[in-house]
Design an enzyme around this catalytic site. Structure first.
Site, PDB file in Angstrom:
ATOM      1  N   GLY A  70      32.190  45.210  36.625  1.00 42.08           N
ATOM      2  CA  GLY A  70      32.941  44.205  35.892  1.00 42.08           C
ATOM      3  C   GLY A  70      32.357  43.937  34.509  1.00 42.08           C
ATOM      4  O   GLY A  70      33.095  43.777  33.532  1.00 42.08           O
ATOM      5  N   SER A  71      31.045  43.899  34.416  1.00 43.58           N
ATOM      6  CA  SER A  71      30.412  43.588  33.126  1.00 43.58           C
ATOM      7  C   SER A  71      30.763  44.646  32.085  1.00 43.58           C
ATOM      8  O   SER A  71      31.124  44.326  30.950  1.00 43.58           O
ATOM      9  CB  SER A  71      28.887  43.504  33.273  1.00 43.58           C
ATOM     10  OG  SER A  71      28.541  42.483  34.180  1.00 43.58           O
ATOM     11  N   ASN A 151      34.500  32.111  38.459  1.00 40.78           N
ATOM     12  CA  ASN A 151      33.562  32.504  39.503  1.00 40.78           C
ATOM     13  C   ASN A 151      32.737  31.345  40.057  1.00 40.78           C
ATOM     14  O   ASN A 151      32.225  31.426  41.154  1.00 40.78           O
ATOM     15  CB  ASN A 151      32.626  33.606  38.992  1.00 40.78           C
ATOM     16  CG  ASN A 151      32.029  33.295  37.645  1.00 40.78           C
ATOM     17  OD1 ASN A 151      32.759  33.098  36.667  1.00 40.78           O
ATOM     18  ND2 ASN A 151      30.726  33.228  37.570  1.00 40.78           N
ATOM     19  N   GLN A 179      37.075  37.966  39.938  1.00 42.62           N
ATOM     20  CA  GLN A 179      37.093  37.085  41.112  1.00 42.62           C
ATOM     21  C   GLN A 179      38.459  37.053  41.793  1.00 42.62           C
ATOM     22  O   GLN A 179      38.596  36.511  42.887  1.00 42.62           O
ATOM     23  CB  GLN A 179      36.707  35.655  40.717  1.00 42.62           C
ATOM     24  CG  GLN A 179      35.242  35.482  40.393  1.00 42.62           C
ATOM     25  CD  GLN A 179      34.327  35.618  41.603  1.00 42.62           C
ATOM     26  OE1 GLN A 179      34.700  35.317  42.739  1.00 42.62           O
ATOM     27  NE2 GLN A 179      33.118  36.088  41.366  1.00 42.62           N
ATOM     28  N   SER A 199      35.927  44.537  39.729  1.00 45.49           N
ATOM     29  CA  SER A 199      34.661  45.067  40.211  1.00 45.49           C
ATOM     30  C   SER A 199      34.687  45.196  41.734  1.00 45.49           C
ATOM     31  O   SER A 199      35.040  44.245  42.433  1.00 45.49           O
ATOM     32  CB  SER A 199      33.529  44.143  39.777  1.00 45.49           C
ATOM     33  OG  SER A 199      32.308  44.600  40.302  1.00 45.49           O
ATOM     34  N   HIS A 201      32.424  45.393  44.155  1.00 51.56           N
ATOM     35  CA  HIS A 201      31.558  44.669  45.094  1.00 51.56           C
ATOM     36  C   HIS A 201      31.988  43.225  45.321  1.00 51.56           C
ATOM     37  O   HIS A 201      31.425  42.535  46.161  1.00 51.56           O
ATOM     38  CB  HIS A 201      30.084  44.748  44.667  1.00 51.56           C
ATOM     39  CG  HIS A 201      29.685  43.878  43.518  1.00 51.56           C
ATOM     40  ND1 HIS A 201      29.040  42.682  43.701  1.00 51.56           N
ATOM     41  CD2 HIS A 201      29.819  44.034  42.182  1.00 51.56           C
ATOM     42  CE1 HIS A 201      28.781  42.138  42.513  1.00 51.56           C
ATOM     43  NE2 HIS A 201      29.246  42.940  41.582  1.00 51.56           N
ATOM     44  N   THR A 237      28.853  61.525  34.318  1.00 50.53           N
ATOM     45  CA  THR A 237      29.380  62.085  35.572  1.00 50.53           C
ATOM     46  C   THR A 237      29.955  60.969  36.431  1.00 50.53           C
ATOM     47  O   THR A 237      29.306  59.949  36.644  1.00 50.53           O
ATOM     48  CB  THR A 237      28.258  62.831  36.322  1.00 50.53           C
ATOM     49  OG1 THR A 237      27.757  63.844  35.449  1.00 50.53           O
ATOM     50  CG2 THR A 237      28.762  63.447  37.617  1.00 50.53           C
ATOM     51  N   CYS A 324      23.661  33.842  37.220  1.00 56.77           N
ATOM     52  CA  CYS A 324      23.003  34.140  35.953  1.00 56.77           C
ATOM     53  C   CYS A 324      22.152  32.969  35.505  1.00 56.77           C
ATOM     54  O   CYS A 324      21.221  33.118  34.739  1.00 56.77           O
ATOM     55  CB  CYS A 324      24.032  34.454  34.873  1.00 56.77           C
ATOM     56  SG  CYS A 324      25.285  35.557  35.475  1.00 56.77           S
TER      57      CYS A 324
END
Ligand SMILES: *Cc1c(COP(=O)(O)O)cnc(C)c1O
Length: 396
Positions: A70-71, A151, A179, A199, A201, A237, A324
């Site tokens: 996501g970042s 989030n 989210q 993202s 995860h 890759t 964070c």
């Protein structure tokens, strides 16, 4: 027994995603750029995954770019729009005060390079309106970037309305949907998004893989130079196994979206009702426009960090809200943005649920949290002053 309530930070992987990945570690491990048959099999799998992701988002496969998460997707979306804007002499960007740091820190970097950024304030309930976005658009606006859902406090923004405003005013629109994807319906056409980040995860896929959706015609700038992977927009890759896991997890989440939303919302509301009984506390975020899996409270007179440690001892894995910010003494920028004083912002607790959350976990949380809050308050000198009437209570 332990109860996992930190799904907004990351989720456990689902079986479907794990099984989709396994063959790509030791059977079909070829480089997707290789011409031999194993490389070509990896390439075919990659393109199948791209089609799956596109179908889940209402996009076309050529609009899907795989990233490291996501970042990276947020960075690439914003820096690409800035590059496009700069060429036209447009150097103004609109965002909200409670975006993820992947967005905010990228914008700070652009401010140092001469861009001006409008940070829309979010109201007490932690939301922004499309009208506020419309009012902030200027002649030189090159991008609006607003998250689909927050989030920390779980507010769901009126993204389709914001998208419609941007389309009418011909301004590029990016939404950080990290989210939202896999948790609420997300469709790039309905949202009228030009770019969208997600993202894996955060919806039971693997860590380190994500997607930047970019509408046909939006010229992406690559952040990583090298080979011609991802149509020259993202060298390196391809993480074929990770991408297979992402696509399988997204397919699974999309197929069960309605039933999962219903189940998770019921558990969320049970938690909210129970924790609301704790005196001198407040539910943060929008009570109705809210992610199914988000519960976020501030409790007056306690320290979020101490609360988390005691909860962990009792088997409850939770968060103060911002991964964070934990470790630093600054209170969350999101809680300050919704108008909390530092003292209140420090006493925050986020419980984030998923479809794997059980009724037993919820019951454990409802038993333990009120006790731990009470215990911490009894140990606090400030709390004693408040109960003795020497200091005012800030929350009812
Ligand atoms: C987790 C998160 C990100 C970052 O995604 P990563 O894949 O961990 O880099 C960005 N935005 C929001 C809203 C998030 O919740």
């Amino acid at each position: 027994m332990t109860a996992y309530f930190d799904n907004a930070a990351t989720t456990k992987m689902g079986r479907a995603a794990i099984e989709a990945m396994l063959p790509y570690f030791d059977e079909v491990y070829g480089n997707a750029s290789s011409l031999h048959s194993m490389g070509q099999r990896a390439k075919e799998a990659l393109e199948e995954a791209r089609a799956t992701v596109a179908a889940c988002l209402g996009a076309s496969p050529a609009e899907i770019y795989f990233t490291s998460g996501g970042s990276e997707a947020d960075n690439q979306a914003i820096l690409s729009a800035a590059k496009i804007g700069e060429r036209k002499g447009k150097k103004h960007i609109i965002t909200t005060a409670f975006e993820h740091h992947a967005v905010l820190h990228t914008l700070r970097k652009l401010e140092k390079e001469g861009f001006s950024v409008t940070y829309l304030t979010v109201g007490e309930k932690g939301n922004v309106s499309a009208e506020e976005v419309a009012a902030a658009i200027r002649e030189d606006t090159c991008l609006v970037t607003t998250m689909t859902a927050n989030n920390e406090i779980g507010s769901v923004l009126p993204t389709a309305e914001i998208g419609a405003v941007c389309k009418a005013r011909k301004v590029l629109f990016h939404t950080d949907a990290v989210q939202a994807v896999g948790h609420i319906p997300v469709d790039v056409e309905k949202m009228q998004a030009d770019m969208l980040s997600l993202s894996a995860h955060k919806f039971h896929g693997p860590k380190g893989v994500g997607v930047l959706y970019a509408r046909k015609g939006v010229a992406l700038t690559s952040l990583i130079e090298g080979g011609a992977q991802e149509r020259g927009r993202r060298a390196g890759t391809e993480n074929v196994a990770g991408i297979m896991g992402l696509a399988a997890a997204l397919k699974e989440a999309t197929a069960h979206l309605a039933e999962n939303m219903k189940r998770v919302t019921a558990l969320r509301d049970k938690l909210i009702a129970g924790l609301s009984r704790i005196p001198h506390s407040v539910l943060n975020g929008d009570p109705s426009a809210r992610l199914p899996g988000n519960v976020h409270f501030c409790f007056e007179g306690i320290e979020g960090e101490s609360l988390l440690l005691l909860l962990d001892d009792a088997g409850i894995e939770a968060s103060s809200g911002s991964a964070c910010t934990s470790g630093s003494l600054d209170p969350s920028h999101v809680l300050l943005a919704i108008g909390h004083p530092h003292e209140i912002a420090h006493g925050s607790l986020r419980l984030s649920l998923s479809e794997y959350t059980t009724e037993e976990e919820v019951d454990l949380a409802l038993e333990v949290i009120p006790q731990v809050v009470k215990r911490l308050r009894e140990m606090s000198p400030i709390w004693r002053e408040k109960t003795e009437g020497k200091k005012p209570f800030l929350l009812p």
